[in-house]
Design an enzyme around this catalytic site. Structure first.
Site, PDB file in Angstrom:
ATOM      1  CB  THR A 155      44.581 -32.741 -15.859  1.00 39.87           C
ATOM      2  OG1 THR A 155      43.855 -32.208 -16.966  1.00 39.87           O
ATOM      3  CG2 THR A 155      43.872 -32.392 -14.555  1.00 39.87           C
ATOM      4  CE  LYS A 201      47.731 -32.489 -19.638  1.00 35.15           C
ATOM      5  NZ  LYS A 201      47.144 -32.791 -20.966  1.00 35.15           N
ATOM      6  CG  ASP A 257      47.670 -36.154 -23.662  1.00 29.98           C
ATOM      7  OD1 ASP A 257      46.916 -36.990 -23.126  1.00 29.98           O
ATOM      8  OD2 ASP A 257      47.793 -34.987 -23.244  1.00 29.98           O
ATOM      9  CB  ALA A 316      47.570 -22.975 -31.879  1.00 36.30           C
ATOM     10  NE  ARG A 334      47.933 -19.719 -28.100  1.00 40.65           N
ATOM     11  CZ  ARG A 334      47.019 -20.387 -27.407  1.00 40.65           C
ATOM     12  NH1 ARG A 334      45.728 -20.068 -27.517  1.00 40.65           N
ATOM     13  NH2 ARG A 334      47.367 -21.387 -26.616  1.00 40.65           N
ATOM     14  N   GLY A 362      36.945 -38.023 -27.981  1.00 41.45           N
ATOM     15  CA  GLY A 362      38.166 -38.174 -27.219  1.00 41.45           C
ATOM     16  C   GLY A 362      38.149 -39.233 -26.134  1.00 41.45           C
TER      17      GLY A 362
END
Length: 283
Positions: free
Chosen positions: A56, A60, A98, A123, A151, A241
């Site tokens: 995490t 990543k 993900d 973004a 972005r 989530g």
């Protein structure tokens, strides 16, 4: 699980339930590892025959860089959240669960992205994964709404060649600029973590726009975030989530073991930990 910080992660609770379900001897732990310690820890993991790792923030990108092989989802998103030690390949296989974890949650809400238009607010790295997931799932138009246009444009420039059947476009945070036929609104910002007490800045009816039936709203953060509170108060359908967290973890478990993850048991374990945390806050 490697992160910095990582102490609030729910992953050990539900991953250890999955290992126990299959009577496996493995143990899932969380390690707070700084970027300076990352490379040395990966060597330790190889020496000690770790089955795999989850990554995490802020690891990543580093996970992507050290992977000797990567899945298409990892290559497209430029991020790895799951590592599997593949000695035949001479190192780590990098995967981004993900993407699949997000897509797996949508049928639970009766939603399919195929032929649909969606808006992704934010973004960052997770927004990139969601754009790729929805495009791979057959969405026709994906609008990346962000305060800083460059972005969002960077995501379009990277992913549009990989998603020729999907129109990717950039917008500001004013819903009047968004496609009128939007059926999914995804909050991929970090406001729910960084500013949990500040109201979400975009009115929910404006985000929904002319959609009839109402759009599905989705916050990639779990819990009572400002976005979720606002959507529920307005009476619109919303997902948080937590299910994505479980399903991406289930896909990681299946990558490591080749066994079917017990998703319902993993979800129950995570919900039990969250209930205990809530009890601790209110007692």
């Amino acid at each position: 699980m490697l992160g910095f910080p990582v102490k609030h992660s729910l992953s050990p609770a539900f991953q250890n339930v999955a290992f126990a379900h299959h009577n496996l001897p493995h143990r899932y732990e969380k390690w707070e590892i700084s970027p300076a310690e990352f490379a040395a820890f990966l060597e330790k993991a190889r020496r000690e025959d770790f089955l795999g790792l989850n990554l995490t923030v802020p690891h990543k990108l580093s996970g992507w860089e050290i992977s000797v092989r990567r899945t298409p989802a990892a290559d497209a998103t430029g991020a790895v959240n799951t590592l599997f030690l593949d000695e035949e390949a001479g190192g780590w296989l990098g995967h981004n669960t993900d993407v699949g974890g997000f897509l797996e949650t949508l049928p639970d809400a009766g939603y399919s992205p195929a032929g649909q238009s969606a808006v992704i607010i934010g973004a960052g790295g997770v927004a990139r994964a969601i754009v790729y997931a929805l495009g791979a799932g057959g969405a026709t138009t994906l609008t990346i709404a962000n305060r800083t246009a460059n972005r969002a444009q960077a995501i379009v420039d990277t992913l549009q060649p990989l998603l020729p059947g999907t129109l990717l476009q950039v917008s500001g945070l004013e819903p009047a600029e968004w496609p009128a036929d939007r059926s999914l609104i995804v909050n991929a910002t970090s406001q729910g973590v960084l500013e949990p007490d500040r109201p979400f800045p975009i009115p929910v009816p404006a985000m929904n726009g002319p959609a009839n039936p109402p759009a599905l709203f989705y916050d990639l953060t779990y819990g009572q975030t400002p976005f979720i509170r606002a959507v529920r108060a307005a009476g619109y359908p919303v997902l948080d989530g937590l299910l994505m967290l479980i399903y991406q973890g289930a896909l990681a478990f299946e990558t490591w073991t080749g066994l079917a993850a017990p998703r319902s048991e993993m979800l129950a374990a995570a919900e039990a930990v969250l209930a205990e945390r809530l009890k601790g806050k209110t007692s």
